[in-house]
Design a protein around this motif. Structure first.
Motif, PDB file in Angstrom:
ATOM      1  N   GLY A   1      78.039  15.383  54.421  1.00 28.46           N
ATOM      2  CA  GLY A   1      78.261  16.589  55.197  1.00 28.46           C
ATOM      3  C   GLY A   1      79.441  16.465  56.136  1.00 28.46           C
ATOM      4  N   TRP A   2      79.625  15.276  56.709  1.00 33.10           N
ATOM      5  CA  TRP A   2      80.760  15.054  57.612  1.00 33.10           C
ATOM      6  C   TRP A   2      82.092  15.210  56.891  1.00 33.10           C
ATOM      7  N   LEU A   3      82.110  14.844  55.597  1.00 35.04           N
ATOM      8  CA  LEU A   3      83.338  14.961  54.823  1.00 35.04           C
ATOM      9  C   LEU A   3      83.612  16.422  54.462  1.00 35.04           C
ATOM     10  N   VAL A   4      82.561  17.184  54.260  1.00 35.19           N
ATOM     11  CA  VAL A   4      82.718  18.621  54.019  1.00 35.19           C
ATOM     12  C   VAL A   4      83.372  19.275  55.238  1.00 35.19           C
ATOM     13  N   GLY A   5      82.827  18.989  56.419  1.00 28.86           N
ATOM     14  CA  GLY A   5      83.402  19.549  57.637  1.00 28.86           C
ATOM     15  C   GLY A   5      84.811  19.060  57.891  1.00 28.86           C
ATOM     16  N   GLY A   6      85.049  17.774  57.641  1.00 30.61           N
ATOM     17  CA  GLY A   6      86.378  17.223  57.845  1.00 30.61           C
ATOM     18  C   GLY A   6      87.412  17.828  56.928  1.00 30.61           C
ATOM     19  N   SER A   7      87.024  18.127  55.696  1.00 32.73           N
ATOM     20  CA  SER A   7      87.956  18.742  54.740  1.00 32.73           C
ATOM     21  C   SER A   7      88.361  20.138  55.197  1.00 32.73           C
ATOM     22  N   ALA A   8      87.405  20.876  55.732  1.00 28.84           N
ATOM     23  CA  ALA A   8      87.710  22.223  56.223  1.00 28.84           C
ATOM     24  C   ALA A   8      88.681  22.166  57.401  1.00 28.84           C
ATOM     25  N   VAL A   9      88.422  21.249  58.345  1.00 27.36           N
ATOM     26  CA  VAL A   9      89.276  21.135  59.532  1.00 27.36           C
ATOM     27  C   VAL A   9      90.676  20.666  59.139  1.00 27.36           C
ATOM     28  N   MET A  10      90.749  19.675  58.248  1.00 27.64           N
ATOM     29  CA  MET A  10      92.055  19.188  57.806  1.00 27.64           C
ATOM     30  C   MET A  10      92.846  20.285  57.108  1.00 27.64           C
ATOM     31  N   SER A  11      92.199  21.028  56.231  1.00 28.22           N
ATOM     32  CA  SER A  11      92.875  22.106  55.525  1.00 28.22           C
ATOM     33  C   SER A  11      93.368  23.182  56.492  1.00 28.22           C
ATOM     34  N   LEU A  12      92.548  23.496  57.468  1.00 30.17           N
ATOM     35  CA  LEU A  12      92.929  24.485  58.487  1.00 30.17           C
ATOM     36  C   LEU A  12      94.195  24.052  59.208  1.00 30.17           C
ATOM     37  N   GLY A  13      94.223  22.792  59.668  1.00 31.07           N
ATOM     38  CA  GLY A  13      95.382  22.293  60.392  1.00 31.07           C
ATOM     39  C   GLY A  13      96.614  22.156  59.520  1.00 31.07           C
ATOM     40  N   LEU A  14      96.441  21.649  58.302  1.00 28.39           N
ATOM     41  CA  LEU A  14      97.574  21.490  57.404  1.00 28.39           C
ATOM     42  C   LEU A  14      98.189  22.833  57.024  1.00 28.39           C
ATOM     43  N   THR A  15      97.344  23.839  56.843  1.00 26.39           N
ATOM     44  CA  THR A  15      97.871  25.166  56.493  1.00 26.39           C
ATOM     45  C   THR A  15      98.725  25.719  57.623  1.00 26.39           C
ATOM     46  N   TYR A  16      98.301  25.499  58.862  1.00 24.10           N
ATOM     47  CA  TYR A  16      99.105  25.914  60.027  1.00 24.10           C
ATOM     48  C   TYR A  16     100.468  25.231  59.985  1.00 24.10           C
TER      49      TYR A  16
ATOM     50  N   ARG B   1     104.928  30.879  51.678  1.00 18.01           N
ATOM     51  CA  ARG B   1     104.133  30.479  50.523  1.00 18.01           C
ATOM     52  C   ARG B   1     104.000  28.950  50.503  1.00 18.01           C
ATOM     53  N   GLY B   2     103.098  28.467  49.653  1.00 21.71           N
ATOM     54  CA  GLY B   2     102.918  27.023  49.514  1.00 21.71           C
ATOM     55  C   GLY B   2     101.766  26.458  50.313  1.00 21.71           C
ATOM     56  N   GLY B   3     100.949  27.332  50.911  1.00 18.70           N
ATOM     57  CA  GLY B   3      99.839  26.854  51.734  1.00 18.70           C
ATOM     58  C   GLY B   3      98.759  26.140  50.958  1.00 18.70           C
ATOM     59  N   GLY B   4      98.724  26.339  49.639  1.00 17.56           N
ATOM     60  CA  GLY B   4      97.712  25.686  48.829  1.00 17.56           C
ATOM     61  C   GLY B   4      97.816  24.173  48.824  1.00 17.56           C
ATOM     62  N   VAL B   5      98.971  23.637  49.241  1.00 19.41           N
ATOM     63  CA  VAL B   5      99.123  22.188  49.345  1.00 19.41           C
ATOM     64  C   VAL B   5      98.075  21.614  50.299  1.00 19.41           C
ATOM     65  N   ALA B   6      97.677  22.386  51.298  1.00 10.53           N
ATOM     66  CA  ALA B   6      96.646  21.928  52.239  1.00 10.53           C
ATOM     67  C   ALA B   6      95.322  21.692  51.521  1.00 10.53           C
ATOM     68  N   ILE B   7      94.999  22.556  50.572  1.00 10.07           N
ATOM     69  CA  ILE B   7      93.778  22.383  49.771  1.00 10.07           C
ATOM     70  C   ILE B   7      93.879  21.112  48.944  1.00 10.07           C
ATOM     71  N   VAL B   8      95.023  20.918  48.319  1.00 14.75           N
ATOM     72  CA  VAL B   8      95.237  19.755  47.455  1.00 14.75           C
ATOM     73  C   VAL B   8      95.061  18.463  48.240  1.00 14.75           C
ATOM     74  N   VAL B   9      95.765  18.343  49.362  1.00 16.91           N
ATOM     75  CA  VAL B   9      95.730  17.113  50.155  1.00 16.91           C
ATOM     76  C   VAL B   9      94.336  16.860  50.709  1.00 16.91           C
ATOM     77  N   SER B  10      93.693  17.893  51.228  1.00 17.17           N
ATOM     78  CA  SER B  10      92.361  17.730  51.824  1.00 17.17           C
ATOM     79  C   SER B  10      91.339  17.284  50.790  1.00 17.17           C
ATOM     80  N   PHE B  11      91.372  17.902  49.612  1.00 14.41           N
ATOM     81  CA  PHE B  11      90.404  17.542  48.575  1.00 14.41           C
ATOM     82  C   PHE B  11      90.668  16.148  48.022  1.00 14.41           C
ATOM     83  N   LEU B  12      91.927  15.822  47.733  1.00 18.35           N
ATOM     84  CA  LEU B  12      92.237  14.519  47.156  1.00 18.35           C
ATOM     85  C   LEU B  12      91.904  13.386  48.122  1.00 18.35           C
ATOM     86  N   LEU B  13      92.192  13.579  49.397  1.00 22.61           N
ATOM     87  CA  LEU B  13      91.850  12.552  50.374  1.00 22.61           C
ATOM     88  C   LEU B  13      90.340  12.348  50.423  1.00 22.61           C
ATOM     89  N   ALA B  14      89.597  13.438  50.366  1.00 28.66           N
ATOM     90  CA  ALA B  14      88.133  13.347  50.413  1.00 28.66           C
ATOM     91  C   ALA B  14      87.582  12.588  49.214  1.00 28.66           C
TER      92      ALA B  14
END
Length: 338
Positions: free
Chosen positions: A4-19, A46-59
């Motif tokens: 669960g901690w990794l689920v929350g961390g992925s959301a926070v990381m993606s949020l920050g990376l997208t910014y 454009r290109g914000g999807g990179v945040a999804i990629v990085v967050s998921f792969l790191l997880a």
């Protein structure tokens, strides 16, 4: 192990990376400029999807080192996902000819299939069907189609994000109710990574996903479905049902354009969701409708198939027929009026 901690961390990381990616895109003038084929009216980063990629792969790197799933599954997801993300990133920053993109897509599909063992035997109307090498070829075509249709369907604010979240959370719930709770973490982490991005992508979008993100989501979701088939054949049909909105709209649109002899690789605005967004003059109602269809129509059918052993092919047909009629109602694939 509870991730669960990794689920929350992925959301926070993606949020920050997208910014950060939004600021980077603005600084580098990586903007999607509206044209006659666009569904938006103002230049948007454009290109914000990179945040999804990085967050998921790191997880998943963290997860594989804690033995959350097999190394072969990690190699399938990380390898295929990275190939598609890199191709998409390069295309977002310049242009890659369609033939080379397609070659890269098939290479990623082959890589992903190799590590998960190809297409598992599927139960069709109560009969187990294993078509061997032909099945693996069809699975490769399926992966390439899903990753491309995800790109095609990422045309209005929030739609690709909402679809991914609904599909992944729906699959996780079905896994849990089917007694396979160990499988829930990968789709939940992907949903979390997309949720962080959606904060910036919800209508009106402040940044777009880009090909790197949409293609990555498509290939990962396709691999999720094929990997699930090795656990239980019913689960493949479950994913196919949950992805119904995107599969039906994109496929109906493609077939009707092919019949008219159009060049299907050229940009257009003839998907059902695009006609709908122009009819209602807003993106939000269409994006919300996609979420509602997923939750109220597709999820219950997928649940019946995945958790209560309803026939997968029959369930898919029941799920898709109204979607086909809806796509036709909203003129999917029809020639655009000037």
């Amino acid at each position: 192990m509870n991730y669960g901690w990794l689920v929350g961390g992925s959301a926070v990381m993606s949020l920050g990376l997208t910014y950060w990616l939004r600021r980077y895109a603005q600084h580098k003038s990586l903007l999607d400029i509206p044209n006659a084929r666009s569904s938006h009216s103002v230049p948007t980063p454009r290109g914000g999807g990179v945040a999804i990629v990085v967050s998921f792969l790191l997880a998943i790197v963290i997860m594989v080192f804690t033995d959350a799933f097999s190394f072969s599954l990690f190699m399938s997801l990380a390898g295929a996902g990275s190939i598609i993300a890199i191709i998409g990133f390069m295309d977002d920053h310049g242009h890659i000819p369609a033939r080379w993109r397609l070659l890269g897509h098939f290479a990623a599909a082959a890589w992903g299939l190799f590590w998960i063992g190809g297409l598992a035997p599927l139960t069709v109307l109560g009969v187990s069907v294993d078509i061997g090498f032909v099945g693996h070829m069809l699975a490769a075509l399926y992966i390439v189609w899903v990753l491309n249709l995800y790109n095609f369907m990422d045309g209005i604010d929030g739609i690709a994000s909402v679809e991914a979240i609904c599909v992944c959370v729906g699959a996780a719930v079905i896994y849990a109710l089917s007694g396979m709770s160990q499988l829930i973490w990968l789709p939940l982490i992907l949903a979390a990574a997309v949720s962080g991005f959606l904060v910036w992508n919800c209508p009106p979008a402040k940044i777009f996903m880009g090909d790197a993100g949409s293609g990555f989501l498509g290939v990962i979701l396709a691999l999720f479905s094929l990997q699930a088939a090795w656990v239980c054949s019913q689960l493949f049909w479950t994913w196919l049902i949950l992805l119904g909105v995107f599969i039906v709209d994109a496929t109906v649109t493609l077939l009707r354009r092919l019949v008219r002899g159009e060049r299907v690789y050229e940009a257009h605005r003839s998907h059902a969701y695009q006609f709908a967004s122009r009819r209602y003059r807003k993106h939000l109602p269409v994006t919300l409708a996609v979420g509602a269809i997923n939750v109220l129509w597709l999820f219950p059918i997928a649940l019946a198939v995945g958790a209560f052993n309803f026939d997968g092919l029959a369930g898919t047909a029941i799920a898709y027929i109204p979607l086909v009629l809806l796509a036709l109602k909203f003129r999917a694939g029809k020639a655009e009026r000037n």
